[in-house]
Design a protein around this motif. Structure first.
Motif, PDB file in Angstrom:
ATOM      1  N   ARG A 183       6.802 109.809  98.786  1.00 27.53           N
ATOM      2  CA  ARG A 183       5.887 110.643  99.571  1.00 27.53           C
ATOM      3  C   ARG A 183       5.819 110.183 101.022  1.00 27.53           C
ATOM      4  NH1 ARG A 183       4.880 115.731  97.927  1.00 27.53           N
ATOM      5  NH2 ARG A 183       3.398 115.829  96.250  1.00 27.53           N
ATOM      6  N   GLU A 184       5.859 108.863 101.244  1.00 29.61           N
ATOM      7  CA  GLU A 184       5.856 108.348 102.618  1.00 29.61           C
ATOM      8  C   GLU A 184       7.130 108.763 103.348  1.00 29.61           C
ATOM      9  OE1 GLU A 184       3.073 104.422 101.715  1.00 29.61           O
ATOM     10  OE2 GLU A 184       5.264 104.245 101.697  1.00 29.61           O
ATOM     11  N   ARG A 185       8.256 108.695 102.656  1.00 28.24           N
ATOM     12  CA  ARG A 185       9.520 109.151 103.261  1.00 28.24           C
ATOM     13  C   ARG A 185       9.450 110.643 103.571  1.00 28.24           C
ATOM     14  NH1 ARG A 185      13.573 105.338 102.603  1.00 28.24           N
ATOM     15  NH2 ARG A 185      13.126 103.790 101.012  1.00 28.24           N
TER      16      ARG A 185
ATOM     17  N   VAL B  59       7.032 115.460 109.302  1.00 30.91           N
ATOM     18  CA  VAL B  59       6.478 115.296 110.650  1.00 30.91           C
ATOM     19  C   VAL B  59       7.593 115.439 111.678  1.00 30.91           C
ATOM     20  CG1 VAL B  59       5.444 113.635 112.248  1.00 30.91           C
ATOM     21  CG2 VAL B  59       4.450 113.961 109.980  1.00 30.91           C
ATOM     22  N   ALA B  60       8.743 114.833 111.395  1.00 30.34           N
ATOM     23  CA  ALA B  60       9.884 114.926 112.310  1.00 30.34           C
ATOM     24  C   ALA B  60      10.366 116.366 112.456  1.00 30.34           C
ATOM     25  CB  ALA B  60      11.023 114.039 111.825  1.00 30.34           C
ATOM     26  N   GLU B  61      10.167 117.163 111.421  1.00 30.50           N
ATOM     27  CA  GLU B  61      10.543 118.576 111.478  1.00 30.50           C
ATOM     28  C   GLU B  61       9.488 119.412 112.188  1.00 30.50           C
ATOM     29  OE1 GLU B  61      11.226 119.681 107.413  1.00 30.50           O
ATOM     30  OE2 GLU B  61      13.049 118.479 107.268  1.00 30.50           O
TER      31      GLU B  61
ATOM     32  N   VAL C 266      13.848 110.488 113.623  1.00 36.13           N
ATOM     33  CA  VAL C 266      15.047 111.019 114.285  1.00 36.13           C
ATOM     34  C   VAL C 266      16.158 109.970 114.292  1.00 36.13           C
ATOM     35  CG1 VAL C 266      15.973 111.831 116.484  1.00 36.13           C
ATOM     36  CG2 VAL C 266      13.775 112.696 115.653  1.00 36.13           C
ATOM     37  N   ARG C 267      15.818 108.742 114.655  1.00 38.19           N
ATOM     38  CA  ARG C 267      16.820 107.668 114.717  1.00 38.19           C
ATOM     39  C   ARG C 267      17.449 107.403 113.357  1.00 38.19           C
ATOM     40  NH1 ARG C 267      13.045 104.095 118.442  1.00 38.19           N
ATOM     41  NH2 ARG C 267      13.707 104.879 120.456  1.00 38.19           N
ATOM     42  N   ASN C 268      16.666 107.553 112.317  1.00 33.46           N
ATOM     43  CA  ASN C 268      17.165 107.293 110.973  1.00 33.46           C
ATOM     44  C   ASN C 268      17.620 108.564 110.262  1.00 33.46           C
ATOM     45  OD1 ASN C 268      16.687 104.281 110.441  1.00 33.46           O
ATOM     46  ND2 ASN C 268      14.806 104.955 111.423  1.00 33.46           N
TER      47      ASN C 268
ATOM     48  N   ALA D 223      11.777  97.239 105.787  1.00 35.98           N
ATOM     49  CA  ALA D 223      10.511  97.970 105.697  1.00 35.98           C
ATOM     50  C   ALA D 223      10.733  99.360 105.130  1.00 35.98           C
ATOM     51  CB  ALA D 223       9.853  98.043 107.068  1.00 35.98           C
ATOM     52  N   SER D 224      11.833 100.001 105.503  1.00 32.72           N
ATOM     53  CA  SER D 224      12.118 101.345 105.000  1.00 32.72           C
ATOM     54  C   SER D 224      12.312 101.357 103.490  1.00 32.72           C
ATOM     55  CB  SER D 224      13.369 101.913 105.674  1.00 32.72           C
ATOM     56  OG  SER D 224      13.113 102.147 107.033  1.00 32.72           O
ATOM     57  N   ASP D 225      12.791 100.247 102.935  1.00 32.80           N
ATOM     58  CA  ASP D 225      13.005 100.167 101.491  1.00 32.80           C
ATOM     59  C   ASP D 225      11.690 100.151 100.716  1.00 32.80           C
ATOM     60  OD1 ASP D 225      15.754 100.067 101.879  1.00 32.80           O
ATOM     61  OD2 ASP D 225      15.803  97.873 101.849  1.00 32.80           O
ATOM     62  N   THR D 226      10.603  99.799 101.387  1.00 29.40           N
ATOM     63  CA  THR D 226       9.320  99.696 100.695  1.00 29.40           C
ATOM     64  C   THR D 226       8.526 100.992 100.713  1.00 29.40           C
ATOM     65  OG1 THR D 226       8.123  98.939 102.657  1.00 29.40           O
ATOM     66  CG2 THR D 226       9.159  97.244 101.284  1.00 29.40           C
ATOM     67  N   LEU D 227       9.046 102.010 101.396  1.00 32.37           N
ATOM     68  CA  LEU D 227       8.343 103.291 101.465  1.00 32.37           C
ATOM     69  C   LEU D 227       8.417 104.027 100.137  1.00 32.37           C
ATOM     70  CD1 LEU D 227       9.589 104.643 104.913  1.00 32.37           C
ATOM     71  CD2 LEU D 227       7.392 103.574 104.425  1.00 32.37           C
ATOM     72  N   THR D 228       7.313 104.694  99.800  1.00 29.83           N
ATOM     73  CA  THR D 228       7.318 105.535  98.610  1.00 29.83           C
ATOM     74  C   THR D 228       8.023 106.851  98.949  1.00 29.83           C
ATOM     75  OG1 THR D 228       5.243 106.653  99.155  1.00 29.83           O
ATOM     76  CG2 THR D 228       5.080 104.583  97.876  1.00 29.83           C
TER      77      THR D 228
END
Length: 110
Positions: A51-53, A59-61, A103-105, A44-49
Protein backbone atom coordinates in the motif's frame (compact mmCIF):
# COMPACT_ATOMS: atom_id res chain seq x y z
CA UNK A 1 5.59 -18.13 5.04
CA UNK A 2 3.86 -16.10 2.40
CA UNK A 3 0.14 -15.57 2.70
CA UNK A 4 -0.25 -17.17 -0.72
CA UNK A 5 1.06 -20.53 0.48
CA UNK A 6 -1.06 -23.64 0.04
CA UNK A 7 -2.97 -24.95 3.04
CA UNK A 8 -0.68 -27.98 3.39
CA UNK A 9 2.36 -25.70 3.68
CA UNK A 10 0.67 -23.61 6.36
CA UNK A 11 -0.26 -26.74 8.33
CA UNK A 12 3.35 -27.92 8.09
CA UNK A 13 4.55 -24.51 9.32
CA UNK A 14 2.20 -24.56 12.31
CA UNK A 15 3.34 -28.08 13.20
CA UNK A 16 6.98 -26.97 13.02
CA UNK A 17 6.27 -23.97 15.21
CA UNK A 18 4.56 -26.18 17.78
CA UNK A 19 7.79 -28.21 17.92
CA UNK A 20 9.69 -24.89 18.23
CA UNK A 21 11.39 -25.49 14.88
CA UNK A 22 11.82 -22.93 12.10
CA UNK A 23 9.87 -23.34 8.89
CA UNK A 24 10.34 -21.30 5.74
CA UNK A 25 8.53 -21.57 2.47
CA UNK A 26 10.69 -22.38 -0.54
CA UNK A 27 10.47 -18.79 -1.83
CA UNK A 28 11.39 -17.27 1.53
CA UNK A 29 14.27 -19.72 2.01
CA UNK A 30 15.64 -18.91 -1.45
CA UNK A 31 15.42 -15.18 -0.80
CA UNK A 32 17.15 -15.49 2.56
CA UNK A 33 19.88 -17.64 1.07
CA UNK A 34 20.39 -15.29 -1.88
CA UNK A 35 20.64 -12.30 0.45
CA UNK A 36 23.03 -14.14 2.75
CA UNK A 37 25.31 -15.40 -0.02
CA UNK A 38 25.13 -12.20 -2.03
CA UNK A 39 25.60 -9.93 0.95
CA UNK A 40 22.25 -8.39 0.07
CA UNK A 41 21.48 -5.22 1.90
CA UNK A 42 17.97 -4.21 2.80
CA UNK A 43 17.15 -0.71 1.59
CA UNK A 44 14.45 1.60 2.86
CA UNK A 45 12.41 0.86 -0.26
CA UNK A 46 12.48 -2.84 0.60
CA UNK A 47 10.65 -2.14 3.85
CA UNK A 48 7.65 -0.48 2.21
CA UNK A 49 4.33 -2.27 2.27
CA UNK A 50 2.40 -2.81 -0.95
CA UNK A 51 0.00 0.00 0.00
CA UNK A 52 2.89 2.38 0.73
CA UNK A 53 4.39 1.61 -2.68
CA UNK A 54 1.01 2.11 -4.30
CA UNK A 55 0.42 5.46 -2.60
CA UNK A 56 3.81 6.67 -3.85
CA UNK A 57 2.90 5.61 -7.38
CA UNK A 58 -0.53 7.21 -7.27
CA UNK A 59 0.80 10.48 -5.84
CA UNK A 60 3.46 10.54 -8.58
CA UNK A 61 0.66 10.12 -11.12
CA UNK A 62 -0.96 13.24 -9.70
CA UNK A 63 -3.68 11.61 -7.61
CA UNK A 64 -4.90 13.50 -4.54
CA UNK A 65 -5.30 11.88 -1.14
CA UNK A 66 -9.09 12.11 -1.62
CA UNK A 67 -8.92 10.38 -5.03
CA UNK A 68 -6.73 7.61 -3.59
CA UNK A 69 -9.09 7.18 -0.63
CA UNK A 70 -12.05 6.88 -2.99
CA UNK A 71 -10.16 4.38 -5.15
CA UNK A 72 -9.26 2.23 -2.11
CA UNK A 73 -12.65 2.77 -0.40
CA UNK A 74 -10.93 4.02 2.77
CA UNK A 75 -10.78 7.31 4.63
CA UNK A 76 -8.46 10.14 3.63
CA UNK A 77 -6.80 9.69 7.04
CA UNK A 78 -5.82 6.13 6.08
CA UNK A 79 -4.17 7.39 2.90
CA UNK A 80 -2.41 10.15 4.84
CA UNK A 81 -1.14 7.56 7.33
CA UNK A 82 0.23 5.32 4.54
CA UNK A 83 1.84 8.30 2.86
CA UNK A 84 3.42 9.54 6.11
CA UNK A 85 4.70 6.04 6.89
CA UNK A 86 6.31 5.73 3.45
CA UNK A 87 7.88 9.17 3.80
CA UNK A 88 9.27 8.28 7.22
CA UNK A 89 10.74 4.99 5.98
CA UNK A 90 12.31 6.71 2.98
CA UNK A 91 13.48 9.67 5.07
CA UNK A 92 11.60 12.15 2.87
CA UNK A 93 10.56 15.48 4.31
CA UNK A 94 8.17 16.97 1.77
CA UNK A 95 5.63 16.13 -0.87
CA UNK A 96 8.07 17.29 -3.51
CA UNK A 97 10.75 14.84 -2.27
CA UNK A 98 8.04 12.19 -2.18
CA UNK A 99 7.07 12.76 -5.82
CA UNK A 100 10.72 13.02 -6.91
CA UNK A 101 11.47 9.69 -5.26
CA UNK A 102 8.66 8.10 -7.27
CA UNK A 103 9.87 9.60 -10.54
CA UNK A 104 13.53 8.73 -9.92
CA UNK A 105 12.61 5.16 -9.10
CA UNK A 106 10.18 4.94 -12.01
CA UNK A 107 7.24 4.26 -9.72
CA UNK A 108 5.00 6.52 -11.77
CA UNK A 109 5.07 4.14 -14.74
CA UNK A 110 2.36 1.48 -15.15
Amino acid sequence: MLKTEEDSQIVRAVQALLRKKPCFSRQVAETLLDDFLGGGKVTASDTLTAREREVIQLVAEGQSNRAIADRWAVSVKTVETRRASAMRKLNLRSGVEFALHAVRNKLNEP
